[in-house]
Scaffold this motif. Structure first.
Motif, mmCIF file in Angstrom:
data_model
loop_
_atom_site.group_PDB
_atom_site.id
_atom_site.type_symbol
_atom_site.label_atom_id
_atom_site.label_comp_id
_atom_site.label_asym_id
_atom_site.label_seq_id
_atom_site.Cartn_x
_atom_site.Cartn_y
_atom_site.Cartn_z
ATOM 1 N N ALA A 1 0.986 -1.140 0.143
ATOM 2 C CA ALA A 1 -0.129 0.163 -0.014
ATOM 3 C C ALA A 1 0.862 1.382 -0.048
ATOM 4 C CB ALA A 1 -0.890 -0.064 1.178
ATOM 5 N N VAL A 2 2.209 1.255 0.897
ATOM 6 C CA VAL A 2 2.780 2.332 0.879
ATOM 7 C C VAL A 2 3.579 2.509 -0.284
ATOM 8 C CG1 VAL A 2 5.084 3.381 1.823
ATOM 9 C CG2 VAL A 2 3.087 2.186 3.187
ATOM 10 N N LYS A 3 4.066 1.348 -1.247
ATOM 11 C CA LYS A 3 4.838 1.535 -2.311
ATOM 12 C C LYS A 3 3.913 1.433 -3.679
ATOM 13 C CE LYS A 3 8.725 2.128 -0.461
ATOM 14 N NZ LYS A 3 9.828 3.169 -0.822
ATOM 15 N N GLN A 4 2.675 1.659 -3.849
ATOM 16 C CA GLN A 4 1.734 1.701 -4.593
ATOM 17 C C GLN A 4 2.264 1.960 -5.969
ATOM 18 O OE1 GLN A 4 -2.064 3.169 -3.843
ATOM 19 N NE2 GLN A 4 -3.062 1.841 -5.164
ATOM 20 N N ASN A 5 1.920 1.180 -7.050
ATOM 21 C CA ASN A 5 2.335 1.331 -8.291
ATOM 22 C C ASN A 5 3.870 1.598 -8.699
ATOM 23 O OD1 ASN A 5 -0.455 1.299 -9.162
ATOM 24 N ND2 ASN A 5 -0.671 3.487 -8.862
ATOM 25 N N THR A 6 4.570 0.792 -7.746
ATOM 26 C CA THR A 6 6.108 0.648 -7.856
ATOM 27 C C THR A 6 6.249 -0.574 -8.345
ATOM 28 O OG1 THR A 6 6.725 0.529 -5.505
ATOM 29 C CG2 THR A 6 6.329 2.864 -6.670
ATOM 30 N N TRP A 7 7.573 -0.764 -8.416
ATOM 31 C CA TRP A 7 8.129 -1.852 -8.655
ATOM 32 C C TRP A 7 8.096 -2.968 -7.462
ATOM 33 C CZ3 TRP A 7 12.025 -4.409 -5.959
ATOM 34 C CH2 TRP A 7 12.863 -3.743 -5.362
ATOM 35 N N VAL A 8 7.898 -2.557 -6.265
ATOM 36 C CA VAL A 8 7.777 -3.303 -5.124
ATOM 37 C C VAL A 8 6.230 -3.846 -5.129
ATOM 38 C CG1 VAL A 8 8.041 -3.109 -2.542
ATOM 39 C CG2 VAL A 8 9.600 -1.886 -3.791
ATOM 40 N N ASP A 9 5.366 -2.871 -5.386
ATOM 41 C CA ASP A 9 4.096 -3.468 -5.483
ATOM 42 C C ASP A 9 3.898 -4.482 -6.526
ATOM 43 O OD1 ASP A 9 1.231 -3.348 -5.253
ATOM 44 O OD2 ASP A 9 0.953 -1.702 -6.560
#
Length: 180
Positions: A122-130
Motif C-alpha cells: 500500500a505504501v509503495k503503490q504502483n512501484t516495482w515493489v508493489d
C-alpha cells in the motif's frame, strides 16, 4: 443465525457418513487385510491367521464390518493400530500437541507476513515493489500446498538442516530454534 448454524451442522452428518463409507469402501478394495501386513506372504494362509481373522471379525460381510466400525466410532472407540501396536486414541493424543503448535505458528507467521507485506504494498503503490509483491502473491496462491511443502522440506530440512524431517524433534539434529 443460530437456526442457520444448527441446520448447517446437522447437514454435515449425512456427508460425514457418506465420506466414511467411501473411505471404508476404498480400504476394502485394497488387496489383503490388516493381518496380511503383519506377516510374510508365505505365512498368509496359516490356520492360526484364519482364526485371528475370525476373532477380529474380518470374515464378516462388508456392511456388518462397516456398521460395527461406525458404531464403535460413535462411541469414541477408534480402534487399535495393528501396525503401531497401540490404540488410535493414543496416536491421536501424541500428534495433537504438534498439530496445534504447527497451526498456531502458521497462523501467527502468515498474519504477520501478510499484514506487513500488505502495508508495504500500500505504501509503495504502483512501484516495482508493489508489482513484485503482487506477482509473488499470485505465485504463492497458485502453487499447490503439497508441492510447496516438499520443496520447503528439501530446503530447510535436507539442505540447511535447520528442521527435522521426520517429526518435531530428532535426536542429534540441531534445529533453527536451537533444540536438539
Amino acid at each position: 443465525m443460530l437456526r442457520y448454524f444448527i441446520k448447517r451442522t446437522l447437514g454435515m452428518i449425512p456427508m460425514l457418513i457418506l465420506l466414511s463409507f467411501i473411505v471404508f469402501v476404498g480400504i476394502e478394495l485394497t488387496p489383503g487385510d490388516p493381518i496380511n501386513y503383519l506377516v510374510s506372504p508365505d505365512q498368509a494362509s496359516s490356520p492360526n491367521l484364519d482364526a485371528l481373522r475370525e476373532a477380529l471379525g474380518l470374515n464378516d460381510p462388508f456392511f456388518v464390518r462397516y456398521g460395527r466400525w461406525l458404531l464403535n466410532l460413535l462411541r469414541g472407540n477408534f480402534g487399535y493400530s495393528l501396525v503401531r501396536g497401540m490404540k488410535i486414541e493414543t496416536l491421536i493424543a501424541r500428534s495433537l500437541p504438534a498439530t496445534f503448535e504447527l497451526a498456531i505458528l502458521a497462523l501467527i507467521l502468515s498474519t504477520i507476513l501478510s499484514v506487513g507485506l500488505g502495508i508495504l504494498e500500500a505504501v509503495k503503490q504502483n512501484t516495482w515493489v508493489d508489482y513484485l509483491l503482487s506477482v509473488i502473491g499470485v505465485i504463492g496462491i497458485s502453487i499447490p500446498q503439497f508441492f510447496l511443502g516438499i520443496v520447503l522440506l528439501k530446503i530447510f530440512a535436507l539442505e540447511l538442516g535447520w528442521l527435522p524431517i521426520g517429526g518435531r524433534l530428532v535426536e542429534g539434529v540441531t534445529t533453527f530454534w536451537g533444540r536438539t
